[in-house]
Motif scaffolding. Sequence first.
Motif, PDB file in Angstrom:
ATOM      1  N   SER A 113     -60.391 -11.842 -22.291  1.00 49.44           N
ATOM      2  CA  SER A 113     -60.512 -10.929 -23.430  1.00 49.44           C
ATOM      3  C   SER A 113     -59.269 -11.015 -24.306  1.00 49.44           C
ATOM      4  N   SER A 115     -57.315  -8.976 -27.582  1.00 49.55           N
ATOM      5  CA  SER A 115     -57.268  -7.844 -28.495  1.00 49.55           C
ATOM      6  C   SER A 115     -57.168  -8.358 -29.928  1.00 49.55           C
ATOM      7  N   LEU A 116     -57.376  -7.481 -30.878  1.00 49.03           N
ATOM      8  CA  LEU A 116     -57.290  -7.865 -32.283  1.00 49.03           C
ATOM      9  C   LEU A 116     -55.904  -8.411 -32.619  1.00 49.03           C
ATOM     10  N   LEU A 117     -54.863  -7.762 -32.059  1.00 53.44           N
ATOM     11  CA  LEU A 117     -53.497  -8.217 -32.333  1.00 53.44           C
ATOM     12  C   LEU A 117     -53.239  -9.604 -31.756  1.00 53.44           C
ATOM     13  N   LYS A 118     -53.821  -9.902 -30.584  1.00 55.13           N
ATOM     14  CA  LYS A 118     -53.652 -11.237 -30.006  1.00 55.13           C
ATOM     15  C   LYS A 118     -54.379 -12.289 -30.840  1.00 55.13           C
ATOM     16  N   ILE A 119     -55.551 -11.944 -31.344  1.00 52.73           N
ATOM     17  CA  ILE A 119     -56.290 -12.873 -32.209  1.00 52.73           C
ATOM     18  C   ILE A 119     -55.472 -13.170 -33.462  1.00 52.73           C
ATOM     19  N   ILE A 120     -54.895 -12.107 -34.056  1.00 50.61           N
ATOM     20  CA  ILE A 120     -54.025 -12.296 -35.222  1.00 50.61           C
ATOM     21  C   ILE A 120     -52.829 -13.178 -34.843  1.00 50.61           C
TER      22      ILE A 120
END
Length: 287
Positions: A113, A115-120
């Motif tokens: 999984s 998080s949005l911050l990791k994707i960014i």
Amino acid sequence: MLDLVLSVLCSSLIFVIFKLFDVFKIQTLYAIITNYIVACVTGLILYTEKVDAVQVYHSNWFWGTLALGVLFILVFNIMAKTSQQVGVSVASVATKMSLVIPVIIGIVLYKESLSLLKIIGILLALAAVYFASIKESAISISKKKLALPILLFLGSGIIDASINYFRETKLTSAEFPLFSSTVFAAAATTGLVFILLKSIKEPLKVNLKNILGGIALGIPNYFSIFFLLRALQNEQLNSASVFTINNVAIVMFSTLLGIVLFKEKLNAKNWGGIGLAIISILLVALF
């Protein structure tokens, strides 16, 4: 986290040694083959158990390591051709942006999984690798030569994804030295077959500088894989985070080493890439 730092240090040292090959006029191909032999021996020395060739042959990862060893040699040759025919900047970008392949595979196969911050952070990492690698001249590739960076991108990504696959499904931590040694032995064997075939037309000459260069390269090369395998065992970071931090930190640190050791100059885009690299590492590692 220490394993990840050591992997980055060893990988960055490899780029420095390659640069020194040019300074000391070392023939890269012969040094690379010597390096794989040295890396193989290093792993065997570190393996605390008795090495049983029959047991290795019957292990569930043996044939995979042979394929991976061959891939090591092929990708290196593609990297050399890309650097020579298209440009070093393109080769660097293609190699390091391949981090998206193990990241995507980690998400799909291992249900990791993000998080949005990791994707960014991962998206910023791709931008960081690009801007840290490009030089003043624009990257322009003809359609005929486009296949080289594409193959380099795919090959580098497949190597990283394969290493993670073996770590996830086939290996115990005690087998890391033996696994790494087998991969390097396969790469060395492939290289030796290549130069033996080449020697039919061109006599093979033993050069002490090539051997010493291979020894200097082989030890950090082995530990770059060994510590990466151990870093992937980190329970706080998934493989997507490890590969992102590893690749971006290598670009950032090797760039800084180039400035300090070889007086290389960076443009505004390169400095911007380093800044993005720091932000991406913080986002991926901390969140």
